[in-house]
Design a protein around this motif. Structure first.
Motif, mmCIF file in Angstrom:
data_model
loop_
_atom_site.group_PDB
_atom_site.id
_atom_site.type_symbol
_atom_site.label_atom_id
_atom_site.label_comp_id
_atom_site.label_asym_id
_atom_site.label_seq_id
_atom_site.Cartn_x
_atom_site.Cartn_y
_atom_site.Cartn_z
ATOM 1 N N PRO A 52 -2.520 -1.870 -3.306
ATOM 2 C CA PRO A 52 -1.974 -2.042 -4.665
ATOM 3 C C PRO A 52 -3.020 -2.437 -5.703
ATOM 4 C CG PRO A 52 -1.091 -3.708 -3.142
ATOM 5 C CD PRO A 52 -1.861 -2.737 -2.315
ATOM 6 N N LYS A 53 -4.257 -2.792 -5.227
ATOM 7 C CA LYS A 53 -5.355 -3.093 -6.170
ATOM 8 C C LYS A 53 -5.565 -1.979 -7.186
ATOM 9 C CE LYS A 53 -8.757 -5.732 -3.671
ATOM 10 N NZ LYS A 53 -9.979 -5.619 -2.885
ATOM 11 N N ILE A 54 -5.301 -0.737 -6.773
ATOM 12 C CA ILE A 54 -5.558 0.410 -7.659
ATOM 13 C C ILE A 54 -4.818 0.247 -8.981
ATOM 14 C CG2 ILE A 54 -3.685 1.913 -6.789
ATOM 15 C CD1 ILE A 54 -7.149 3.249 -7.627
ATOM 16 N N PRO A 95 0.830 -1.202 0.000
ATOM 17 C CA PRO A 95 0.000 0.000 0.000
ATOM 18 C C PRO A 95 0.869 1.258 0.000
ATOM 19 C CG PRO A 95 -0.224 -1.222 2.067
ATOM 20 C CD PRO A 95 0.800 -1.930 1.262
ATOM 21 N N PHE A 96 0.297 2.366 -0.437
ATOM 22 C CA PHE A 96 1.104 3.582 -0.569
ATOM 23 C C PHE A 96 0.220 4.823 -0.511
ATOM 24 C CE2 PHE A 96 0.033 4.583 -5.051
ATOM 25 C CZ PHE A 96 -0.566 3.387 -5.420
ATOM 26 N N VAL A 97 0.867 5.934 -0.241
ATOM 27 C CA VAL A 97 0.197 7.247 -0.207
ATOM 28 C C VAL A 97 0.392 7.912 -1.562
ATOM 29 C CG1 VAL A 97 0.381 9.562 0.833
ATOM 30 C CG2 VAL A 97 0.598 7.511 2.275
ATOM 31 N N ARG A 99 -8.909 -1.899 7.000
ATOM 32 C CA ARG A 99 -8.378 -2.731 5.904
ATOM 33 C C ARG A 99 -8.955 -2.241 4.577
ATOM 34 N NH1 ARG A 99 -6.202 -7.592 7.779
ATOM 35 N NH2 ARG A 99 -6.366 -7.760 10.026
ATOM 36 N N ALA A 100 -8.785 -0.964 4.341
ATOM 37 C CA ALA A 100 -9.405 -0.311 3.184
ATOM 38 C C ALA A 100 -8.579 -0.524 1.921
ATOM 39 C CB ALA A 100 -9.538 1.182 3.474
ATOM 40 N N ASP A 101 -9.188 -0.155 0.790
ATOM 41 C CA ASP A 101 -8.471 -0.160 -0.491
ATOM 42 C C ASP A 101 -8.222 1.259 -0.983
ATOM 43 O OD1 ASP A 101 -8.378 -3.053 -1.157
ATOM 44 O OD2 ASP A 101 -10.537 -2.821 -0.893
ATOM 45 N N VAL A 102 -9.122 2.159 -0.570
ATOM 46 C CA VAL A 102 -9.031 3.550 -1.014
ATOM 47 C C VAL A 102 -9.363 4.446 0.172
ATOM 48 C CG1 VAL A 102 -10.140 5.296 -2.481
ATOM 49 C CG2 VAL A 102 -9.794 3.000 -3.373
ATOM 50 N N ALA A 115 -16.203 -2.518 -7.498
ATOM 51 C CA ALA A 115 -15.874 -3.947 -7.461
ATOM 52 C C ALA A 115 -15.844 -4.485 -6.035
ATOM 53 C CB ALA A 115 -14.530 -4.178 -8.145
ATOM 54 N N GLY A 116 -16.322 -3.687 -5.078
ATOM 55 C CA GLY A 116 -16.424 -4.174 -3.695
ATOM 56 C C GLY A 116 -15.269 -3.751 -2.810
ATOM 57 N N GLY A 117 -14.347 -2.952 -3.342
ATOM 58 C CA GLY A 117 -13.244 -2.444 -2.521
ATOM 59 C C GLY A 117 -13.783 -1.538 -1.426
ATOM 60 N N LYS A 118 -13.067 -1.478 -0.325
ATOM 61 C CA LYS A 118 -13.543 -0.681 0.808
ATOM 62 C C LYS A 118 -12.996 0.745 0.710
ATOM 63 C CE LYS A 118 -14.923 -0.529 5.272
ATOM 64 N NZ LYS A 118 -15.146 -1.135 6.509
ATOM 65 N N GLY A 119 -13.895 1.713 0.794
ATOM 66 C CA GLY A 119 -13.498 3.116 0.686
ATOM 67 C C GLY A 119 -13.791 3.886 1.965
#
Ligand code: UTP
Length: 295
Positions: free
Chosen positions: A213-215, A124-126, A154-157, A242-246
């Motif tokens: 890193p999904k992005i 993950p990254f900023v 445990r977010a994605d975005v 797609a179900g990612g957590k924001g």
């Protein structure tokens, strides 16, 4: 998990600030005493970031020079008895490593972030836009707060948002929250430049993000959108669909976003920073009062 890397895109051409940006990066324009991108690096250091990956381009080499140690300048200041001025170069020695890669074609912010993929890999990254300052003295810990929420949920975005007047919603990516909106809220989607009156909120994207890193998977598939560019907002939208957590975080008072992307906001930012200057602020205030009295 401790995230200590930020991608700072600085490859944009900055056409809205021509002619100032013809041969120098907009990220190097001074706001008060420092160039924009120095505030960004100092703010990120304050939030525990220790590695900066600049996505840079032709015409942007002064950014690399700015963050390098300049031994010639240091010697010159020492030899001419101006050692006290060395404090102005303290930022060169902050606990930060700098990396650079080029965006070779101007295909938009989403594409600039995708250029980081081979170096970021599976972590993950900023992302912090190199043309936007948060708050006055690089003291905002918004990125630190975003990282806490990223890990907790445990977010994605995770995206920072700033409240804007309704008349301005058409200029920004706007949050579509899920459920009630507090300082931290669940993010259903981000809507790019909604028509006024149809905006899902008045919360505009404010130049700071944390991504899993999904992005990258979604950026690779994102078709060119507005301006024939690969839009970061489109890829974020796809991750969330797609179900990612924001998660969204609101900037606090004192964390205003200064967008150095057009002359109106650049002039305003410069004026505010100059007025807050320890040495010159009061004198400038008197001068401006006098000037305004005359007009
Ligand atoms: P902007 O959206 O303001 O685009 O960039 P721009 O190209 O710099 O400016 P204009 O629209 O021509 O006036 C926001 C941030 O994203 C970076 C910019 O350097 C800036 O820090 N960016 C933008 C890139 O790195 N690559 C791009 O292709 C576009």
């Amino acid at each position: 998990m401790s995230i200590d890397i930020a991608v700072v895109p600085v490859a944009g051409i900055g056409t809205r600030l021509l002619p100032a940006t013809k041969s120098q990066p907009k990220e190097m324009l001074p706001v008060g005493r420092k160039p924009v991108v120095q505030y960004v690096a100092e703010e990120l250091a304050h939030s525990g970031i220790r590695r900066l990956l600049f996505i840079t381009g032709a015409r942007k080499t002064t950014i690399e020079n700015h963050f390098d140690e300049d031994s010639e300048l240091i010697t010159h200041l020492r030899d001419s008895g101006r050692e006290h001025e060395l404090a102005e170069l303290d930022f060169e020695r902050q606990d930060m490593q700098y990396f650079y890669t080029r965006q070779r074609r101007q295909l938009g912010l989403g594409h600039a972030v995708l250029c980081a993929a081979p170096l970021i890999g599976d972590q993950p990254f900023v992302v912090a836009l190199g043309d936007s300052i948060i708050g006055m003295h690089a003291q905002s810990d918004i990125v630190g707060r975003m990282l806490d929420e990223f890990e907790k949920a445990r977010a994605d975005v995770v995206v920072a948002f700033e409240e804007v007047p309704e008349s301005d919603v058409e200029k920004y990516g706007i949050a579509k929250p899920r459920g009630p909106v507090g300082d931290v809220f669940e993010l259903e989607s981000v809507v790019e430049k909604p028509v006024r009156g149809e905006q899902p909120s008045n919360l505009a994207v404010a130049a700071r993000y944390v991504f899993s890193p999904k992005i990258f998977d979604f950026l690779r598939q994102t078709k060119r959108g507005k301006g024939n560019e690969i839009q970061l907002t489109d890829a974020m939208h796809e991750v969330l669909q797609a179900g990612g957590k924001g998660i969204g975080l609101r900037l606090k008072s004192g964390e205003q976003r200064f967008d150095i992307g057009n002359y109106q906001s650049y002039f305003r930012a410069f004026t505010e920073f100059a007025l807050a200057d320890d040495k010159e602020g009061d004198g400038l205030r008197d001068y401006l009062k006098e000037l305004l009295r005359e007009t």
